[in-house]
Design a protein around this motif. Structure first.
Motif, mmCIF file in Angstrom:
data_model
loop_
_atom_site.group_PDB
_atom_site.id
_atom_site.type_symbol
_atom_site.label_atom_id
_atom_site.label_comp_id
_atom_site.label_asym_id
_atom_site.label_seq_id
_atom_site.Cartn_x
_atom_site.Cartn_y
_atom_site.Cartn_z
ATOM 1 N N PRO A 1 21.956 67.847 63.574
ATOM 2 C CA PRO A 1 22.592 68.805 62.654
ATOM 3 C C PRO A 1 23.577 67.942 61.751
ATOM 4 N N VAL A 2 24.003 68.816 60.744
ATOM 5 C CA VAL A 2 25.088 67.984 59.951
ATOM 6 C C VAL A 2 26.362 67.691 60.617
ATOM 7 N N VAL A 3 27.045 68.623 61.235
ATOM 8 C CA VAL A 3 28.218 68.466 62.117
ATOM 9 C C VAL A 3 28.047 68.175 63.145
ATOM 10 N N ARG A 4 28.157 67.210 63.926
ATOM 11 C CA ARG A 4 27.970 66.877 65.295
ATOM 12 C C ARG A 4 28.958 65.896 66.106
ATOM 13 N N PRO A 5 29.176 66.054 67.209
ATOM 14 C CA PRO A 5 30.273 64.972 67.741
ATOM 15 C C PRO A 5 29.963 63.756 67.897
ATOM 16 N N VAL A 6 30.617 62.915 67.683
ATOM 17 C CA VAL A 6 30.575 61.320 67.796
ATOM 18 C C VAL A 6 30.701 60.883 69.353
ATOM 19 N N PRO A 7 29.757 60.194 69.840
ATOM 20 C CA PRO A 7 29.759 59.890 71.213
ATOM 21 C C PRO A 7 30.737 58.922 71.424
ATOM 22 N N SER A 8 31.584 58.779 72.623
ATOM 23 C CA SER A 8 32.698 57.915 73.004
ATOM 24 C C SER A 8 32.263 56.525 73.086
ATOM 25 N N SER A 9 30.946 56.212 73.210
ATOM 26 C CA SER A 9 30.429 54.790 73.063
ATOM 27 C C SER A 9 30.563 54.282 71.609
ATOM 28 N N ALA A 10 30.177 55.139 70.586
ATOM 29 C CA ALA A 10 30.342 54.681 69.344
ATOM 30 C C ALA A 10 31.800 54.358 68.810
ATOM 31 N N LEU A 11 32.646 55.183 69.533
ATOM 32 C CA LEU A 11 33.949 55.105 69.090
ATOM 33 C C LEU A 11 34.696 53.967 69.462
ATOM 34 N N HIS A 12 34.186 53.306 70.690
ATOM 35 C CA HIS A 12 34.987 52.134 71.378
ATOM 36 C C HIS A 12 34.078 50.936 71.171
ATOM 37 N N THR A 13 32.821 50.930 70.185
ATOM 38 C CA THR A 13 31.979 49.825 70.087
ATOM 39 C C THR A 13 32.837 48.812 69.432
ATOM 40 N N GLN A 14 32.224 47.455 69.342
ATOM 41 C CA GLN A 14 32.722 46.216 68.473
ATOM 42 C C GLN A 14 31.620 45.397 67.833
ATOM 43 N N ALA A 15 31.857 45.279 66.690
ATOM 44 C CA ALA A 15 30.668 44.543 65.834
ATOM 45 C C ALA A 15 30.553 43.084 66.281
ATOM 46 N N THR A 16 29.326 42.723 66.213
ATOM 47 C CA THR A 16 29.162 41.109 66.943
ATOM 48 C C THR A 16 29.527 40.250 65.665
ATOM 49 N N ASP A 17 29.478 38.903 66.029
ATOM 50 C CA ASP A 17 29.776 37.912 64.885
ATOM 51 C C ASP A 17 28.774 37.733 63.731
ATOM 52 N N ARG A 18 27.371 38.190 64.071
ATOM 53 C CA ARG A 18 26.607 38.333 63.072
ATOM 54 C C ARG A 18 26.687 39.341 62.234
ATOM 55 N N VAL A 19 27.155 40.470 62.821
ATOM 56 C CA VAL A 19 27.174 41.666 61.939
ATOM 57 C C VAL A 19 28.153 41.391 60.975
ATOM 58 N N CYS A 20 29.484 40.787 61.570
ATOM 59 C CA CYS A 20 30.549 40.690 60.669
ATOM 60 C C CYS A 20 30.351 39.553 59.616
ATOM 61 N N GLN A 21 29.218 38.564 59.910
ATOM 62 C CA GLN A 21 29.134 37.580 58.738
ATOM 63 C C GLN A 21 27.972 38.335 57.813
ATOM 64 N N LEU A 22 27.092 39.284 58.171
ATOM 65 C CA LEU A 22 26.236 39.724 57.142
ATOM 66 C C LEU A 22 27.145 40.863 56.484
ATOM 67 N N ALA A 23 28.136 41.404 57.114
ATOM 68 C CA ALA A 23 29.156 42.565 56.239
ATOM 69 C C ALA A 23 29.804 41.666 55.146
ATOM 70 N N LYS A 24 30.064 40.238 55.250
ATOM 71 C CA LYS A 24 30.829 39.658 54.397
ATOM 72 C C LYS A 24 30.236 39.686 52.706
ATOM 73 N N PRO A 25 30.687 39.975 51.628
ATOM 74 C CA PRO A 25 29.992 39.741 50.487
ATOM 75 C C PRO A 25 29.561 38.372 50.207
ATOM 76 N N SER A 26 28.789 38.116 49.316
ATOM 77 C CA SER A 26 28.365 36.678 49.210
ATOM 78 C C SER A 26 29.476 35.929 47.985
ATOM 79 N N PRO A 27 29.762 34.885 48.424
ATOM 80 C CA PRO A 27 30.774 34.121 47.501
ATOM 81 C C PRO A 27 30.461 33.707 46.315
#
Length: 249
Positions: free
Chosen positions: A181-207
């Motif tokens: 559904p378009v409007v759905r509740p966000v689970p608590s696990s998704a609210l308290h999750t933390q991104a890994t170092d690899r995800v943070c590295q990929l999220a940075k823009p290319s220098p």
């Protein structure tokens, strides 16, 4: 007034304009192709004897007056005349057709036999209205539905096991997932999750290398100055013989 008198007479402009127009049907005009010295004489045409005869009015034919009395004598030949067989046949009036029937009166008379008549069982059966089922298709006979016994036609048209299996609707796959559904509740696990170092590295823009203000794009490097072209490059750079022209001194 003739054409000669018109040419000879002189007068003022008003007198000339006051003259009547020439009747060309009475006076012959000069031809326009050539010129003549004198006006030709006008010939007077007369009527022939035949034209005078045709111009005379028709003579009235003497018409006999009406008979003085409605009773006039009949000749002896008419009294002794006898009509032929053809005349007698034509004199007979037309007969009506044998199949002709007079119009029925507005109030018909019911006979005693019709009053005491009783309907047969077949007539009563045909007089009953048909009861159409709601599920029956239009134009299909419904006689077998009203009766308890099934006819041979209904037995022959019974669906087979293969037809019934094909008629069953398809079942959804057990692993099939419907759209979220378009409007759905966000689970608590998704609210308290933390991104890994690899995800943070990929999220940075290319220098990107920052170009300074002192950068000169037209500056040639020392390595490019001492570079030598290969024989193949020199062959490709040489224009064809048909385009080589000698310079005029």
């Amino acid at each position: 007034m003739s054409l000669a008198s018109c040419a000879v007479s002189h007068g003022s402009r008003l007198d000339l304009l006051a003259r009547p127009k020439v009747n060309f049907k009475k006076h012959q005009d000069r031809p326009s192709v050539y010129w003549v010295d004198k006006v030709p004489s006008v010939s007077t045409c007369g009527m022939s004897q035949r034209q005078e005869e045709l111009a005379n009015p028709k003579k009235v034919i003497a018409i006999n007056e009406d008979r003085p009395s409605p009773i006039w004598p009949v000749s002896s030949s008419a009294l002794s005349a006898f009509p032929s067989a053809r005349v007698q046949n034509l004199a007979q009036p037309k007969k009506t057709s044998q199949e002709w029937m007079e119009d029925r009166p507005a109030y018909s008379i019911v006979s005693e036999g019709a009053k005491k008549a009783s309907a047969s069982p077949r007539t009563l059966h045909l007089a009953k209205p048909k009861h159409k089922a709601s599920c029956s298709l239009p134009g299909t006979p419904n006689s077998h539905q009203s009766s308890g016994k099934e006819s041979s036609r209904s037995i022959k048209s019974a669906p087979t096991a293969r037809t019934e299996s094909l008629a069953v609707h398809k079942i959804e796959h057990p692993e099939y997932q419907h759209d979220l559904p378009v409007v759905r509740p966000v689970p608590s696990s998704a609210l308290h999750t933390q991104a890994t170092d690899r995800v943070c590295q990929l999220a940075k823009p290319s220098p990107r290398r920052i170009i300074s203000d002192v950068y000169d794009p037209y500056k040639i490097s020392p390595a490019a100055k001492h570079a030598e072209a290969s024989p193949r490059i020199q062959e490709l750079c040489t224009p064809p013989a048909r385009r080589q022209r000698s310079k005029k001194m």
